[in-house]
Structures are given as C-alpha cells and as structure tokens.
Design an enzyme around this catalytic site. Structure first.
Site, PDB file in Angstrom:
ATOM      1  N   GLN A  71       0.819  -1.220   0.000  1.00 23.52           N
ATOM      2  CA  GLN A  71       0.000   0.000   0.000  1.00 23.52           C
ATOM      3  C   GLN A  71       0.853   1.270   0.000  1.00 23.52           C
ATOM      4  OE1 GLN A  71      -2.892  -1.757   3.345  1.00 23.52           O
ATOM      5  NE2 GLN A  71      -3.723   0.054   2.367  1.00 23.52           N
ATOM      6  N   HIS A  72       0.208   2.351  -0.343  1.00 29.45           N
ATOM      7  CA  HIS A  72       0.695   3.726  -0.121  1.00 29.45           C
ATOM      8  C   HIS A  72       1.800   4.242  -1.046  1.00 29.45           C
ATOM      9  CE1 HIS A  72      -1.474   2.949   3.539  1.00 29.45           C
ATOM     10  NE2 HIS A  72      -0.529   2.190   4.043  1.00 29.45           N
ATOM     11  N   ASP A 243      -2.440  -4.878  -0.379  1.00 24.91           N
ATOM     12  CA  ASP A 243      -2.075  -6.262  -0.023  1.00 24.91           C
ATOM     13  C   ASP A 243      -2.804  -6.767   1.222  1.00 24.91           C
ATOM     14  OD1 ASP A 243      -0.574  -4.657   1.707  1.00 24.91           O
ATOM     15  OD2 ASP A 243       1.343  -5.619   1.272  1.00 24.91           O
TER      16      ASP A 243
HETATM   17  O1  LIG Z   1       1.825   0.074   4.872  1.00 20.12           O
HETATM   18  C1  LIG Z   1       1.267  -0.987   5.005  1.00 20.12           C
HETATM   19  C2  LIG Z   1      -0.161  -1.053   5.441  1.00 20.12           C
HETATM   20  O2  LIG Z   1      -0.675   0.187   5.794  1.00 20.12           O
HETATM   21  C3  LIG Z   1       2.019  -2.246   4.712  1.00 20.12           C
HETATM   22  O3  LIG Z   1       1.335  -3.378   5.183  1.00 20.12           O
HETATM   23  C4  LIG Z   1       2.308  -2.328   3.231  1.00 20.12           C
HETATM   24  O4  LIG Z   1       1.099  -2.603   2.549  1.00 20.12           O
HETATM   25  C5  LIG Z   1       3.412  -3.311   2.923  1.00 20.12           C
HETATM   26  O5  LIG Z   1       3.064  -4.617   3.193  1.00 20.12           O
HETATM   27  P1  LIG Z   1       4.041  -5.886   3.183  1.00 20.12           P
HETATM   28  O6  LIG Z   1       4.930  -5.801   2.006  1.00 20.12           O
HETATM   29  O7  LIG Z   1       4.765  -5.900   4.477  1.00 20.12           O
HETATM   30  O8  LIG Z   1       3.087  -7.041   3.075  1.00 20.12           O
END
Ligand SMILES: O=C(CO)[C@@H](O)[C@H](O)COP(=O)(O)O
Ligand SMILES: Nc1ncnc2c1ncn2[C@@H]1O[C@H](COP(=O)(O)OP(=O)(O)O)[C@@H](O)[C@H]1O
Length: 484
Positions: A71-72, A243
C-alpha cells in the site's frame, strides 16, 4: 477448467499464484525478488512481475488476473504517462515531518484538532507511510518534480495499468482498499478528497482536480483486458487491492475476524462493517476488498527483526527459532524493543531499536534469539490492543506472512498475545486473495466464489503478561528518549 491468476507485489518480492477459478485449487506459482530499499523505480516491480509470471508458467491459459500490492507507495506520472521519479514506499520515513505538517495544517495550527479532523473525514491520521505525506514531502523538497505531476498512482494501480498496455493516465483504475490508504480518499463515502490532495501538494483545489487519480472500481468490477500487443487480450483484469485487503480476501475472513501478518510490515487488521476513525492515529480506517472496512494497525518492523537477529548471531532463521525455544519466556530479563526501521505504530519515525536488561547471565545466544521473537510479538500485541480499543473484539487471531513459517513465532505468539493463534497452511494469502478476486470478476457474480480454505492449526499457550509488561516499560523509556 478456467484458470485465474493472483499477484502479490509486496515489499520484498512479487508472488504469482495460478488457481482453478471454480475450486480455488492451486495449479502453479512463481516468485521474483524486489530490490532492497525504500525508494524503488516501478519498472523494477514490472520486471519482477514478468519474471514471477514466467516462473508460474505464463498466462496463455489464464482467463483473469488481479494484482494486490504493497500500500501507499507514491508513483507520480507526467503528462506522457512517464514515471517522474522512483516511487517512495510505505516504509520510507523521510515524509514523517510532512505528515506532521499535514495534521497541523488541517487543524489550522492545532495538532489535536487536525488529528480529529483527519480521522473523522478520511478515517486515518497521516503518518509518513501515507501517499499524501509523500506528496507533501515532494512538494517541499522536489518542487520541480511536484510541478510535473499529471497523475498519481499506487503500486497495484500502476501494475494493472501496465498489464492493460494503456498509455494514457486517464485509464488508470484502483479499488477502494488501496485508495483508502492514500490520505485523500474518504472510505466511508467512497470518494476522493481533492481538497486534501490540494493541501498535500500546496495547490488550490481547482489545480488539484486536474491531476488524474485512478478511477475507483467497485469490488468485483472488471478493470478491462490485458495488453493485446503482449498477447494478453484474452485476460480479464480485476480492480486489484491493497495487499492487506488481499490477505483478508484470500483467508476468506468474515466480519469480526482478525488477522496478524508478519511480513516486512507487521499488521493487525479486522474485517468490519463500520469504518474506523481513530484520532490517536494508531489505527487506520482502511477499506477492504469486498465493500466492507478494514481497521488496521501497521508496524514498520516485523519479519526483518528476526532476519537481523539471525544475521547478528550468524545463523539461519530455523536455527534462530530453535534457539528462541530453548530460552525461558522473558529471555532471562533481556528485552528487545525492535524499532529497527524507526516505527509507525507507535509513531516514532526516528526511533532506533534497543536491547534492555543485559547482564552477564542474560547475554546468551538463546536469550538474544528469544528477545527478538518476543520483541516483535510485543510490538504486535500493542498493535492488537490499538485495534481492540476501536471496539473490535479480538478473541483469537489468524497468523500469516513470511514469519508465520517460524515454529518459534507460532508457539510464542499465543503466550505474548494472550489469545489462541490460528495458523493456516503456509501460503501466499495476498496473492490468493487477488486470484479469488479475479475469479469473482470472471464469474460476474455478486459475491466472491466460495473457495475451500486449507486447514489451520491452532496454537495455544499460557498467557505470559509479564513479557509485555517489561516490554512496555522499556518501550516507554525509548519513546521518551525520542520525544514522544
Ligand atoms: O503500509 C502498510 C499497510 O498500511 C504495509 O502493510 C504495506 O502494505 C506493505 O506490506 P508488506 O509488504 O509488508 O506485506
Ligand atoms: N521460516 C521463517 N522464519 C522466520 N521468518 C521467515 C521464514 N521464512 C520467511 N521469513 C521472513 O519473511 C519475510 C518475508 O515475508 P513476506 O510476507 O513475503 O514479506 P512481504 O510480503 O513484506 O514482502 C522475510 O523477511 C523472511 O525473512
């Protein structure tokens, strides 16, 4: 037999699963590593996706595909659809000051009022991870790049767009789960907030409205088809998701169920019918991939705490787990506060990790390994408490992510968290969620297909609250040292 593909383009790697659309049975899979670092050119993700697809046997016989992504991450495109600069990822903390400014700005100089307004208007108080904070950082530090922005996308939006072969930014699409992590989307009303995009970019709202944001598709809505020039015109594309929403869909979680993901990030999230709005900023009020909500607490530190401990001890992850299980609960008094990458929950972007309680007797390899596992789990216990404080009953938790493969983590987690821990068979649940969405889109039905989820094993252990109590004391000292 129709086949569907699910992609998880996450922080450390890209994973692809190909499943039977009807039963959900796994047919084949592939993966490819992403480069390290918190600033990555999206072309690297595209190249990893292609390698992972190739390893999974290609897409010639696949009817539909969805992408779930970290995300983000901020991807800025110019008026030709070219990437302006490498993406800044969710775990890049250079935007911490920008996030704090955004909070104060919305409160007209009053931080508390700003936090209250962000929470009530978007569900989330900005921290460094949010796209809006990254855009503010760009406006302040790279005004030339900021001035060239014609469109802003997230990793999963951009990959879906590349798969479609489109060139014009106006064809970008997203879904509400990922849009809800931008900071300029109001999940409770399913609408972009151009006033907040304008605030982030220090522009007026009319100018901000000229920036293309991906069209937000409904859950299960078709995004289009694959790139005809790449031989993918037979491929139906789904809207994709963030994700974490992908994991919830892959696990088939129902309202009220809670998962803990230990990947690069540590995440505690629950499927909920009501949007969250936490002015403390600990819990983000994100949306899920089915039309519901996903209150979520996310840490910057999780599985890599164990990677770092294993590196220091010069051993592999399996041996680290064996060592940790040989130590007593409480690691002989050794307490690891694992803010190795700074931290987001609690919001301490400049923090570093620390080890407390070092004595001649506590300093053993076993205790060091145990303290790493316990420290990571205590951080997650705090995230779980934050989600609970939003009214989510956490009676048990489903454990996924890379570090869920560790037997030590599975056995120590219920003692630290104080709830039974259900561990599904090791798998790629984010990619599975994306595949399930692809099957949903292909079916044209109102709801996702019912796929049999694998068996879970439940781990229980006597609650050891003293581990968390000692961690809290050490973490409070650290937080005070970092000005919190
Ligand atoms: O920033 C967040 C949720 O807000 C993280 O969960 C990212 O979405 C990255 O996820 P992973 O690569 O650790 O699964
Ligand atoms: N057996 C294991 N024990 C502990 N950690 C593991 C094990 N297998 C993988 N991991 C960790 O899982 C992490 C990757 O998890 P993953 O969920 O794929 O991350 P992400 O989705 O953020 O890219 C790595 O840091 C890796 O060290």
């Amino acid at each position: 037999m129709a086949l569907v593909a699910g992609v998880d383009s996450s922080t450390q790697s890209c994973k692809v699963v190909i499943r039977d659309a009807e039963s959900g049975g796994l047919v084949r899979q592939g993966s490819a590593a992403h480069p390290p670092g918190t600033e990555v050119h999206p072309e690297e993700w595209w190249s990893a996706l292609r390698r992972a697809v190739e390893q999974a046997g290609g897409l010639d016989d696949v009817s539909a595909l969805s992408v779930a992504g970290q995300q983000h991450g901020m991807i800025c495109l110019d008026d030709r659809g070219e990437v302006i600069r490498p993406a800044l990822l969710w775990n890049d903390t250079r935007s911490a000051g920008a996030a704090a400014d955004l909070v104060t700005d919305l409160g007209d100089g009053d931080r508390e009022e700003g936090a209250r307004r962000w929470a009530s208007e978007t569900g989330t108080v900005p921290v460094a991870s949010l796209t809006a904070a990254k855009l503010r950082w760009l406006a302040d530090h790279e005004p030339g790049n900021a001035a060239r922005i014609a469109a802003v996308a997230l990793p999963h939006d951009w990959l879906t767009w590349r798969l479609s072969g489109s060139v014009g930014a106006e064809t970008l699409v997203t879904d509400r789960s990922d849009a809800s992590g931008t900071g300029y989307f109001q999940a409770a009303a399913d609408t972009y907030r151009y006033d907040l995009l304008a605030l982030a970019l220090r522009r007026d709202e009319a100018e901000a409205r000229r920036i293309v944001l991906p069209r937000v598709l409904g859950p299960g809505e078709r995004a289009g088809t694959g790139d005809p020039d790449a031989g993918l015109s037979h491929l139906v594309l789904g809207p994709g998701s963030g994700d974490n929403a992908g994991a919830a869909l892959g696990l088939g979680l129902r309202t009220g169920q809670v998962f803990l993901s230990l990947g690069t990030s540590g995440v505690v999230a629950a499927v909920s019918e009501v949007p969250a709005a936490d002015p403390s900023g600990l819990v983000a009020g994100f949306a899920d991939a089915t039309g519901a909500h996903l209150p979520l607490a996310c840490t910057l530190n999780a599985a890599r705490v164990l990677d770092a401990a294993a590196r220091v001890l010069g051993i592999g992850l399996d041996e680290l787990g064996e060592l940790a299980l040989r130590a007593e609960a409480g690691a002989g008094g050794l307490v690891h506060v694992p803010h190795l990458e700074g931290e987001r929950t609690p919001n301490l972007p400049d923090a570093t990790g620390s080890l407390h309680g070092m004595t001649l007797s506590s300093m053993t390899r076993e205790n060091l390994a145990r303290a790493a596992v316990e420290g990571m789990l205590c951080l997650m216990a705090e995230a779980m408490e934050a989600v609970r404080a939003q009214g989510v009953g956490v009676e048990r938790i489903t454990l996924v992510g890379g570090a869920a493969r560790s037997e030590a983590v599975r056995r120590i987690a219920p003692a630290v968290l104080g709830v039974p821990v259900d561990v599904p068979e090791p798998g790629e649940y984010v990619a599975d969620g994306a595949a399930r969405q692809a099957a949903w889109v292909l079916s044209g039905e109102e709801t996702p297909p019912r796929w049999e989820t694998g068996r879970s094993r439940t781990y229980t252990a006597p609650h050891a609250p003293e581990v968390l109590d000692r961690y809290r004391e050490a973490a409070a000292r650290e937080a005070a040292a970092h000005g919190a």
